[in-house]
Design a protein around this motif. Structure first.
Motif, PDB file in Angstrom:
ATOM      1  N   ARG A   1      11.369   5.809  -3.599  1.00 31.88           N
ATOM      2  CA  ARG A   1      11.300   6.394  -4.948  1.00 31.88           C
ATOM      3  C   ARG A   1      11.143   5.273  -5.957  1.00 31.88           C
ATOM      4  NH1 ARG A   1      14.152  10.729  -7.119  1.00 31.88           N
ATOM      5  NH2 ARG A   1      15.860   9.331  -7.588  1.00 31.88           N
ATOM      6  N   VAL A   2      10.122   5.393  -6.804  1.00 36.21           N
ATOM      7  CA  VAL A   2       9.827   4.332  -7.766  1.00 36.21           C
ATOM      8  C   VAL A   2       9.583   4.954  -9.138  1.00 36.21           C
ATOM      9  CG1 VAL A   2       8.808   2.857  -5.985  1.00 36.21           C
ATOM     10  CG2 VAL A   2       7.333   4.382  -7.294  1.00 36.21           C
ATOM     11  N   ILE A   3       9.685   4.128 -10.184  1.00 34.97           N
ATOM     12  CA  ILE A   3       9.432   4.649 -11.531  1.00 34.97           C
ATOM     13  C   ILE A   3       8.173   4.017 -12.114  1.00 34.97           C
ATOM     14  CG2 ILE A   3      11.037   2.993 -12.622  1.00 34.97           C
ATOM     15  CD1 ILE A   3      11.703   5.404 -14.568  1.00 34.97           C
ATOM     16  N   ALA A   4       7.347   4.862 -12.729  1.00 41.29           N
ATOM     17  CA  ALA A   4       6.141   4.381 -13.414  1.00 41.29           C
ATOM     18  C   ALA A   4       6.340   4.658 -14.906  1.00 41.29           C
ATOM     19  CB  ALA A   4       4.910   5.098 -12.880  1.00 41.29           C
ATOM     20  N   LYS A   5       6.478   3.589 -15.671  1.00 39.92           N
ATOM     21  CA  LYS A   5       6.821   3.760 -17.093  1.00 39.92           C
ATOM     22  C   LYS A   5       5.582   3.978 -17.947  1.00 39.92           C
ATOM     23  CE  LYS A   5      11.236   1.523 -16.800  1.00 39.92           C
ATOM     24  NZ  LYS A   5      11.941   0.245 -16.725  1.00 39.92           N
ATOM     25  N   GLY A   6       5.715   4.891 -18.900  1.00 40.09           N
ATOM     26  CA  GLY A   6       4.640   5.155 -19.859  1.00 40.09           C
ATOM     27  C   GLY A   6       3.409   5.792 -19.237  1.00 40.09           C
ATOM     28  N   VAL A   7       3.556   6.296 -18.017  1.00 40.64           N
ATOM     29  CA  VAL A   7       2.389   6.711 -17.237  1.00 40.64           C
ATOM     30  C   VAL A   7       1.782   8.023 -17.746  1.00 40.64           C
ATOM     31  CG1 VAL A   7       3.599   8.050 -15.465  1.00 40.64           C
ATOM     32  CG2 VAL A   7       1.631   6.674 -14.831  1.00 40.64           C
ATOM     33  N   ARG A   8       2.558   8.786 -18.543  1.00 41.82           N
ATOM     34  CA  ARG A   8       2.021  10.045 -19.061  1.00 41.82           C
ATOM     35  C   ARG A   8       1.324   9.855 -20.404  1.00 41.82           C
ATOM     36  NH1 ARG A   8       7.483  12.200 -18.837  1.00 41.82           N
ATOM     37  NH2 ARG A   8       6.875  13.916 -20.186  1.00 41.82           N
TER      38      ARG A   8
ATOM     39  N   GLU B   1       0.855  -1.165   0.000  1.00 42.12           N
ATOM     40  CA  GLU B   1       0.000   0.000   0.000  1.00 42.12           C
ATOM     41  C   GLU B   1       0.907   1.236   0.000  1.00 42.12           C
ATOM     42  OE1 GLU B   1      -3.381  -0.335   2.851  1.00 42.12           O
ATOM     43  OE2 GLU B   1      -3.039   1.822   3.094  1.00 42.12           O
ATOM     44  N   ALA B   2       0.422   2.354  -0.543  1.00 48.22           N
ATOM     45  CA  ALA B   2       1.282   3.549  -0.624  1.00 48.22           C
ATOM     46  C   ALA B   2       0.428   4.796  -0.783  1.00 48.22           C
ATOM     47  CB  ALA B   2       2.228   3.432  -1.813  1.00 48.22           C
ATOM     48  N   VAL B   3       1.007   5.933  -0.383  1.00 43.51           N
ATOM     49  CA  VAL B   3       0.421   7.242  -0.681  1.00 43.51           C
ATOM     50  C   VAL B   3       1.424   7.990  -1.550  1.00 43.51           C
ATOM     51  CG1 VAL B   3      -0.290   9.475   0.281  1.00 43.51           C
ATOM     52  CG2 VAL B   3      -0.940   7.359   1.442  1.00 43.51           C
ATOM     53  N   VAL B   4       0.938   8.595  -2.641  1.00 40.32           N
ATOM     54  CA  VAL B   4       1.829   9.325  -3.552  1.00 40.32           C
ATOM     55  C   VAL B   4       2.155  10.692  -2.947  1.00 40.32           C
ATOM     56  CG1 VAL B   4       2.100  10.279  -5.875  1.00 40.32           C
ATOM     57  CG2 VAL B   4       0.803   8.143  -5.541  1.00 40.32           C
ATOM     58  N   LEU B   5       3.446  10.932  -2.675  1.00 42.75           N
ATOM     59  CA  LEU B   5       3.867  12.201  -2.077  1.00 42.75           C
ATOM     60  C   LEU B   5       4.298  13.220  -3.134  1.00 42.75           C
ATOM     61  CD1 LEU B   5       6.155  11.065   0.910  1.00 42.75           C
ATOM     62  CD2 LEU B   5       3.689  11.433   0.920  1.00 42.75           C
ATOM     63  N   SER B   6       5.042  12.751  -4.127  1.00 40.58           N
ATOM     64  CA  SER B   6       5.488  13.702  -5.154  1.00 40.58           C
ATOM     65  C   SER B   6       5.744  12.964  -6.460  1.00 40.58           C
ATOM     66  CB  SER B   6       6.745  14.440  -4.693  1.00 40.58           C
ATOM     67  OG  SER B   6       7.863  13.599  -4.791  1.00 40.58           O
ATOM     68  N   ARG B   7       5.782  13.731  -7.556  1.00 45.48           N
ATOM     69  CA  ARG B   7       5.972  13.130  -8.874  1.00 45.48           C
ATOM     70  C   ARG B   7       6.902  14.027  -9.683  1.00 45.48           C
ATOM     71  NH1 ARG B   7       0.000  12.499 -11.267  1.00 45.48           N
ATOM     72  NH2 ARG B   7       0.561  14.535 -12.119  1.00 45.48           N
ATOM     73  N   MET B   8       7.672  13.385 -10.544  1.00 41.14           N
ATOM     74  CA  MET B   8       8.567  14.147 -11.395  1.00 41.14           C
ATOM     75  C   MET B   8       8.553  13.494 -12.769  1.00 41.14           C
ATOM     76  SD  MET B   8      12.573  14.751 -10.627  1.00 41.14           S
ATOM     77  CE  MET B   8      13.109  13.194 -11.323  1.00 41.14           C
ATOM     78  N   ASP B   9       8.298  14.294 -13.823  1.00 37.74           N
ATOM     79  CA  ASP B   9       8.320  13.726 -15.173  1.00 37.74           C
ATOM     80  C   ASP B   9       9.723  13.252 -15.493  1.00 37.74           C
ATOM     81  OD1 ASP B   9       5.709  14.351 -15.326  1.00 37.74           O
ATOM     82  OD2 ASP B   9       5.930  16.036 -16.726  1.00 37.74           O
ATOM     83  N   TYR B  10       9.796  12.142 -16.206  1.00 35.44           N
ATOM     84  CA  TYR B  10      11.092  11.557 -16.525  1.00 35.44           C
ATOM     85  C   TYR B  10      11.017  10.985 -17.933  1.00 35.44           C
ATOM     86  CZ  TYR B  10      15.298   8.701 -16.007  1.00 35.44           C
ATOM     87  OH  TYR B  10      16.527   8.142 -16.174  1.00 35.44           O
ATOM     88  N   GLY B  11      12.042  11.265 -18.724  1.00 33.34           N
ATOM     89  CA  GLY B  11      12.069  10.740 -20.095  1.00 33.34           C
ATOM     90  C   GLY B  11      10.867  11.211 -20.879  1.00 33.34           C
ATOM     91  N   GLU B  12      10.444  10.385 -21.852  1.00 36.71           N
ATOM     92  CA  GLU B  12       9.380  10.808 -22.755  1.00 36.71           C
ATOM     93  C   GLU B  12       7.991  10.665 -22.140  1.00 36.71           C
ATOM     94  OE1 GLU B  12       9.148   9.146 -26.946  1.00 36.71           O
ATOM     95  OE2 GLU B  12      11.093  10.190 -26.829  1.00 36.71           O
ATOM     96  N   ALA B  13       7.772   9.606 -21.390  1.00 35.41           N
ATOM     97  CA  ALA B  13       6.412   9.362 -20.899  1.00 35.41           C
ATOM     98  C   ALA B  13       6.386   8.771 -19.496  1.00 35.41           C
ATOM     99  CB  ALA B  13       5.699   8.414 -21.860  1.00 35.41           C
ATOM    100  N   ASP B  14       7.563   8.727 -18.841  1.00 38.31           N
ATOM    101  CA  ASP B  14       7.632   8.104 -17.518  1.00 38.31           C
ATOM    102  C   ASP B  14       7.501   9.148 -16.414  1.00 38.31           C
ATOM    103  OD1 ASP B  14       8.264   6.027 -19.156  1.00 38.31           O
ATOM    104  OD2 ASP B  14      10.386   5.926 -18.578  1.00 38.31           O
ATOM    105  N   ARG B  15       7.357   8.630 -15.205  1.00 36.15           N
ATOM    106  CA  ARG B  15       7.391   9.511 -14.047  1.00 36.15           C
ATOM    107  C   ARG B  15       8.134   8.819 -12.914  1.00 36.15           C
ATOM    108  NH1 ARG B  15       1.580  11.680 -14.381  1.00 36.15           N
ATOM    109  NH2 ARG B  15       2.036  13.690 -15.311  1.00 36.15           N
ATOM    110  N   ILE B  16       8.908   9.600 -12.174  1.00 35.29           N
ATOM    111  CA  ILE B  16       9.496   9.080 -10.936  1.00 35.29           C
ATOM    112  C   ILE B  16       8.625   9.595  -9.794  1.00 35.29           C
ATOM    113  CG2 ILE B  16      11.483   9.182  -9.395  1.00 35.29           C
ATOM    114  CD1 ILE B  16      13.240   9.286 -11.907  1.00 35.29           C
ATOM    115  N   LEU B  17       8.161   8.664  -8.982  1.00 39.57           N
ATOM    116  CA  LEU B  17       7.263   9.019  -7.876  1.00 39.57           C
ATOM    117  C   LEU B  17       7.980   8.805  -6.556  1.00 39.57           C
ATOM    118  CD1 LEU B  17       4.236   6.783  -8.937  1.00 39.57           C
ATOM    119  CD2 LEU B  17       4.539   9.189  -9.522  1.00 39.57           C
TER     120      LEU B  17
END
Ligand SMILES: [Zn+2]
Length: 256
Positions: free
Chosen positions: A40-47, A13-29
């Protein structure tokens, strides 16, 4: 909660504290979790507009994540919303207070340091804000409770210099010494400043009896400003210090 599935995959389980755009369509959360602390985790293609993950990874969302361990960052492979917290996105006041709480967790906690009580405090406080409970009270309670959980609670009952019990006078708050100074010891910290009797009473009520009791106290605008300024200054002072060494000093000073 955190359940290992195999060596590579795990669920939390998790609560999203912050997000940063990364690369073309990813985000580091940066997320906060019950058993792995801040992560800190990466969500690929999330944008991308058709991303299945995207809608579950908004600010302040409480979600269930599936993650794959990576060399640098773990990768989000699945996400499901548990609590969207709609009001935190539509009510500016609630949004501001939620952002402040999240910022404190980002600044005052270490990566991967488990603190399940801090996670519960965060989720309970976000829910109360989302339910429309007085944001001032919810936030001051969060601040004081978080300070306690992290080992930085200000001393509110005895003078931090001479250890005498404090009386109902405007004792001074010393950020440097981590609590209140009686009038005789005030001079030991020139940067300390007096806290009104009512402000001290509010903080002690929050500390001893919790949010429900504090919410019953009547606060005018001056008292709210005083409390917000005093606790905010204390938190800023902490955040600017070397937290690890301060923690050691604090536990020695309090004999704990
Ligand atoms: Zn004293």
């Amino acid at each position: 909660m955190s359940v290992p599935l195999n060596e590579r995959l795990y669920r939390t389980e998790a609560v999203v504290l912050s997000r940063m755009d990364y690369g073309e369509a990813d985000r580091i959360l940066t997320v906060y979790t019950p058993h792995r602390g801040k992560l800190r985790v990466i969500a690929k293609g999330v944008r991308r507009p058709n991303s299945r993950l995207g809608p579950h990874l908004e600010y302040f969302t409480r979600c269930q994540l599936m993650l794959a361990r990576g060399r640098e960052l773990d990768t989000v492979t699945g996400a499901e919303t548990l609590d969207y917290h709609r009001r935190l996105r539509t009510d500016l006041d609630a949004y501001g207070h939620a952002s402040h709480m999240v910022e404190l967790l980002l600044r005052l906690t270490e990566d991967r340091e488990e603190n399940e009580a801090a996670y519960s405090l965060l989720t309970a406080s976000l829910r109360l804000l989302d339910d429309g409970v007085d944001a001032f009270a919810v936030t001051r309670h969060f601040e004081l409770a978080l300070l306690g959980l992290l080992g930085y609670k200000p001393e509110l009952y005895r003078c931090v210099a001479c250890t005498e019990d404090l009386t109902a006078v405007p004792n001074a708050l010393s950020n440097r010494q981590g609590g209140l100074l009686c009038p005789l010891c005030r001079g030991t910290d020139g940067s300390s400043f007096p806290l009104s009797v009512n402000a001290q009473k509010y903080l002690r009520t929050l500390d001893r009896h919790g949010l429900g009791a504090a919410a019953k106290l009547r606060l005018d605008a001056d008292l709210r400003n005083e409390l917000e300024g005093a606790v905010g200054g204390y938190l800023r002072h902490l955040a600017e210090r070397d937290l690890v060494s301060l923690k050691v000093w604090h536990s020695l000073a309090q004999g704990g």
